[in-house]
Design a protein around this motif. Structure first.
Motif, PDB file in Angstrom:
ATOM      1  N   LYS A  49      25.254  38.079  51.166  1.00 45.93           N
ATOM      2  CA  LYS A  49      24.344  37.017  51.545  1.00 45.93           C
ATOM      3  C   LYS A  49      24.765  36.483  52.907  1.00 45.93           C
ATOM      4  N   ALA A  50      23.778  36.124  53.722  1.00 46.75           N
ATOM      5  CA  ALA A  50      24.063  35.630  55.062  1.00 46.75           C
ATOM      6  C   ALA A  50      23.166  34.445  55.377  1.00 46.75           C
ATOM      7  N   LEU A  51      23.710  33.490  56.114  1.00 49.85           N
ATOM      8  CA  LEU A  51      22.964  32.327  56.583  1.00 49.85           C
ATOM      9  C   LEU A  51      23.305  32.142  58.052  1.00 49.85           C
ATOM     10  N   LEU A  52      22.278  32.154  58.889  1.00 47.34           N
ATOM     11  CA  LEU A  52      22.464  32.061  60.328  1.00 47.34           C
ATOM     12  C   LEU A  52      21.775  30.813  60.838  1.00 47.34           C
ATOM     13  N   GLY A  53      22.446  30.098  61.712  1.00 47.65           N
ATOM     14  CA  GLY A  53      21.873  28.884  62.266  1.00 47.65           C
ATOM     15  C   GLY A  53      22.329  28.666  63.687  1.00 47.65           C
ATOM     16  N   GLY A  54      21.582  27.839  64.415  1.00 43.18           N
ATOM     17  CA  GLY A  54      21.945  27.528  65.788  1.00 43.18           C
ATOM     18  C   GLY A  54      21.232  26.294  66.276  1.00 43.18           C
ATOM     19  N   GLY A  55      21.816  25.652  67.261  1.00 40.90           N
ATOM     20  CA  GLY A  55      21.211  24.470  67.856  1.00 40.90           C
ATOM     21  C   GLY A  55      21.803  24.215  69.220  1.00 40.90           C
ATOM     22  N   GLY A  56      21.049  23.517  70.053  1.00 38.42           N
ATOM     23  CA  GLY A  56      21.547  23.217  71.387  1.00 38.42           C
ATOM     24  C   GLY A  56      20.603  22.303  72.129  1.00 38.42           C
ATOM     25  N   ALA A  57      21.056  21.845  73.286  1.00 40.46           N
ATOM     26  CA  ALA A  57      20.250  20.947  74.104  1.00 40.46           C
ATOM     27  C   ALA A  57      20.659  21.094  75.565  1.00 40.46           C
ATOM     28  N   THR A  58      19.725  20.803  76.456  1.00 40.16           N
ATOM     29  CA  THR A  58      20.012  20.798  77.884  1.00 40.16           C
ATOM     30  C   THR A  58      19.559  19.480  78.493  1.00 40.16           C
ATOM     31  N   LEU A  59      20.262  19.068  79.524  1.00 40.63           N
ATOM     32  CA  LEU A  59      19.890  17.898  80.318  1.00 40.63           C
ATOM     33  C   LEU A  59      19.758  18.362  81.762  1.00 40.63           C
ATOM     34  N   GLN A  60      18.579  18.159  82.348  1.00 43.34           N
ATOM     35  CA  GLN A  60      18.282  18.663  83.682  1.00 43.34           C
ATOM     36  C   GLN A  60      18.071  17.500  84.646  1.00 43.34           C
ATOM     37  N   TYR A  61      18.682  17.621  85.832  1.00 44.02           N
ATOM     38  CA  TYR A  61      18.485  16.625  86.889  1.00 44.02           C
ATOM     39  C   TYR A  61      18.316  17.363  88.208  1.00 44.02           C
ATOM     40  N   LYS A  62      17.105  17.277  88.773  1.00 42.79           N
ATOM     41  CA  LYS A  62      16.768  18.003  89.991  1.00 42.79           C
ATOM     42  C   LYS A  62      17.129  19.470  89.821  1.00 42.79           C
ATOM     43  N   GLU A  63      18.006  20.006  90.697  1.00 43.83           N
ATOM     44  CA  GLU A  63      18.325  21.436  90.605  1.00 43.83           C
ATOM     45  C   GLU A  63      19.483  21.734  89.656  1.00 43.83           C
ATOM     46  N   TRP A  64      20.097  20.714  89.074  1.00 41.14           N
ATOM     47  CA  TRP A  64      21.259  20.903  88.199  1.00 41.14           C
ATOM     48  C   TRP A  64      20.867  20.785  86.729  1.00 41.14           C
ATOM     49  N   ALA A  65      21.654  21.440  85.880  1.00 38.22           N
ATOM     50  CA  ALA A  65      21.407  21.358  84.436  1.00 38.22           C
ATOM     51  C   ALA A  65      22.712  21.587  83.685  1.00 38.22           C
ATOM     52  N   LEU A  66      22.865  20.874  82.575  1.00 40.66           N
ATOM     53  CA  LEU A  66      24.028  21.004  81.704  1.00 40.66           C
ATOM     54  C   LEU A  66      23.532  21.307  80.299  1.00 40.66           C
ATOM     55  N   GLY A  67      24.133  22.294  79.652  1.00 38.52           N
ATOM     56  CA  GLY A  67      23.674  22.682  78.330  1.00 38.52           C
ATOM     57  C   GLY A  67      24.804  22.825  77.339  1.00 38.52           C
ATOM     58  N   PHE A  68      24.503  22.549  76.071  1.00 40.32           N
ATOM     59  CA  PHE A  68      25.441  22.708  74.960  1.00 40.32           C
ATOM     60  C   PHE A  68      24.752  23.535  73.883  1.00 40.32           C
ATOM     61  N   ASP A  69      25.465  24.522  73.349  1.00 38.19           N
ATOM     62  CA  ASP A  69      24.863  25.416  72.370  1.00 38.19           C
ATOM     63  C   ASP A  69      25.898  25.778  71.310  1.00 38.19           C
ATOM     64  N   ALA A  70      25.454  25.904  70.061  1.00 42.63           N
ATOM     65  CA  ALA A  70      26.342  26.297  68.964  1.00 42.63           C
ATOM     66  C   ALA A  70      25.582  27.207  68.017  1.00 42.63           C
ATOM     67  N   ARG A  71      26.246  28.259  67.559  1.00 41.45           N
ATOM     68  CA  ARG A  71      25.656  29.202  66.610  1.00 41.45           C
ATOM     69  C   ARG A  71      26.648  29.469  65.492  1.00 41.45           C
ATOM     70  N   SER A  72      26.137  29.609  64.283  1.00 39.57           N
ATOM     71  CA  SER A  72      27.014  29.866  63.147  1.00 39.57           C
ATOM     72  C   SER A  72      26.435  30.978  62.279  1.00 39.57           C
ATOM     73  N   VAL A  73      27.338  31.753  61.700  1.00 42.37           N
ATOM     74  CA  VAL A  73      26.969  32.796  60.751  1.00 42.37           C
ATOM     75  C   VAL A  73      27.906  32.686  59.565  1.00 42.37           C
ATOM     76  N   THR A  74      27.349  32.531  58.366  1.00 39.11           N
ATOM     77  CA  THR A  74      28.143  32.493  57.142  1.00 39.11           C
ATOM     78  C   THR A  74      27.741  33.677  56.274  1.00 39.11           C
ATOM     79  N   ARG A  75      28.711  34.499  55.933  1.00 43.48           N
ATOM     80  CA  ARG A  75      28.465  35.672  55.086  1.00 43.48           C
ATOM     81  C   ARG A  75      29.290  35.545  53.821  1.00 43.48           C
ATOM     82  N   THR A  76      28.662  35.853  52.700  1.00 45.36           N
ATOM     83  CA  THR A  76      29.336  35.771  51.406  1.00 45.36           C
ATOM     84  C   THR A  76      29.171  37.092  50.670  1.00 45.36           C
ATOM     85  N   GLN A  77      30.279  37.594  50.137  1.00 43.53           N
ATOM     86  CA  GLN A  77      30.266  38.851  49.403  1.00 43.53           C
ATOM     87  C   GLN A  77      31.250  38.746  48.243  1.00 43.53           C
ATOM     88  N   THR A  78      30.976  39.462  47.165  1.00 41.59           N
ATOM     89  CA  THR A  78      31.849  39.419  45.986  1.00 41.59           C
ATOM     90  C   THR A  78      32.418  40.806  45.739  1.00 41.59           C
TER      91      THR A  78
END
Length: 289
Positions: free
Chosen positions: A81-110
């Motif tokens: 079984k697998a569960l994948l998720g992600g989220g992020g955001a950017t802040l832009q000012y004129k020609e500059w931009a700053l971004g934060f991003d995170a991704r996760s993967v959880t896998r379960t096996q027996t």
């Protein structure tokens, strides 16, 4: 620790519905928060109707491959079984931009005769981008860090961390209908294995042999995208651009080899399988209307 690595490269396409719908071809059309995982220049690529000095974007994605019988495409269908998720955001000012991003993967096996075992992968990045030459070239740099946690039943077996640098560029000449992108990322390697469960040793931790390190291989990608529409793609517009459009995109990916590395699925099943034996070349393509 044992002298082998766990490779964390995920070949499956992850991201927003647009990226998945385009078959992962997103290096050239990368734009805003949802494309940060594809190109570090994405935070600095504004939407065509973004005209103010300040702007921002965000994304939140989740996916579970419930119909997949071979998530890693390694020829070994597993009861995983697998569960994948992600989220992020950017802040832009004129020609500059700053971004934060995170991704996760959880896998379960027996594994047979064992408690359910889960592997949690978390990869985060911070990216800084800037546009040049009247917004025709956008360049981004970033730092990405990853952590891996392995759990068996209620016990945490071990944790390991690593980090690396990445960079990317998008060329979008004014009043033209095409864009070109290129990215490069150094390998993420972590070797400080932290054994959490009392009584565990690298050679035997609840039946598992622990790796000496985890690896995300280096990668170089290039992409090209072309848009057909009533107005040129690379043009700022005042308000929503309400017109039919067709976009074609394609990427070429070069992924490095990993020395003495094994895959996550085989590790979970206690049946190691070598991965990353050689450098690989792959292609992605998609169409959007």
């Amino acid at each position: 620790a044992q002298d082998f690595s766990l490779e964390l490269y995920t070949g499956a396409v992850l991201g927003s519905s647009r990226i998945i719908g385009m078959g992962g071809a997103s290096v050239a059309p990368a734009e805003g928060a949802s494309a940060m995982s594809a190109n570090p220049a994405a935070p600095g690529v504004r939407a065509e109707d973004s005209l103010d000095n300040w702007d921002w974007t965000f994304h939140l994605d989740i996916m579970t491959p419930s119909q997949s019988a071979d998530f890693d495409n390694n020829g070994r269908p597993e009861d995983e079984k697998a569960l994948l998720g992600g989220g992020g955001a950017t802040l832009q000012y004129k020609e500059w931009a700053l971004g934060f991003d995170a991704r996760s993967v959880t896998r379960t096996q027996t594994p047979v005769g064992q408690d359910p075992t889960a592997v949690d992968q978390l990869l985060g990045s911070v990216q800084l981008a800037c546009s040049f030459w009247r917004d025709q070239i956008v360049v981004g740099v970033g730092a990405r860090a990853g952590t891996l946690t392995v759990r068996s039943g209620d016990a945490t077996l071990f944790e390991i961390n690593g980090s690396a640098l990445e960079t990317g560029m998008v060329w979008k000449p004014t009043d033209q209908a095409f864009r070109v992108g290129i990215t490069g990322s150094l390998p993420v390697a972590g070797s400080n294995v932290q054994i959490v469960t009392p009584g565990c040793t690298p050679a035997d931790c609840l039946g598992y042999r622990l790796p000496a390190r985890v690896i995300v291989p280096w990668q170089i990608s290039t992409g090209f995208a072309w848009r057909w529409g009533q107005t040129p793609w690379n043009r700022r517009v005042d308000g929503f651009r309400d017109e039919p459009e067709l976009t074609l995109a394609g990427d070429i990916l070069l992924v490095g080899a990993s020395d003495n590395a094994y895959g996550i699925e085989g590790f979970l099943a206690m049946d190691p399988q070598r991965v990353g034996i050689s450098t690989t070349l792959s292609a992605r393509a998609g169409i959007e209307y």
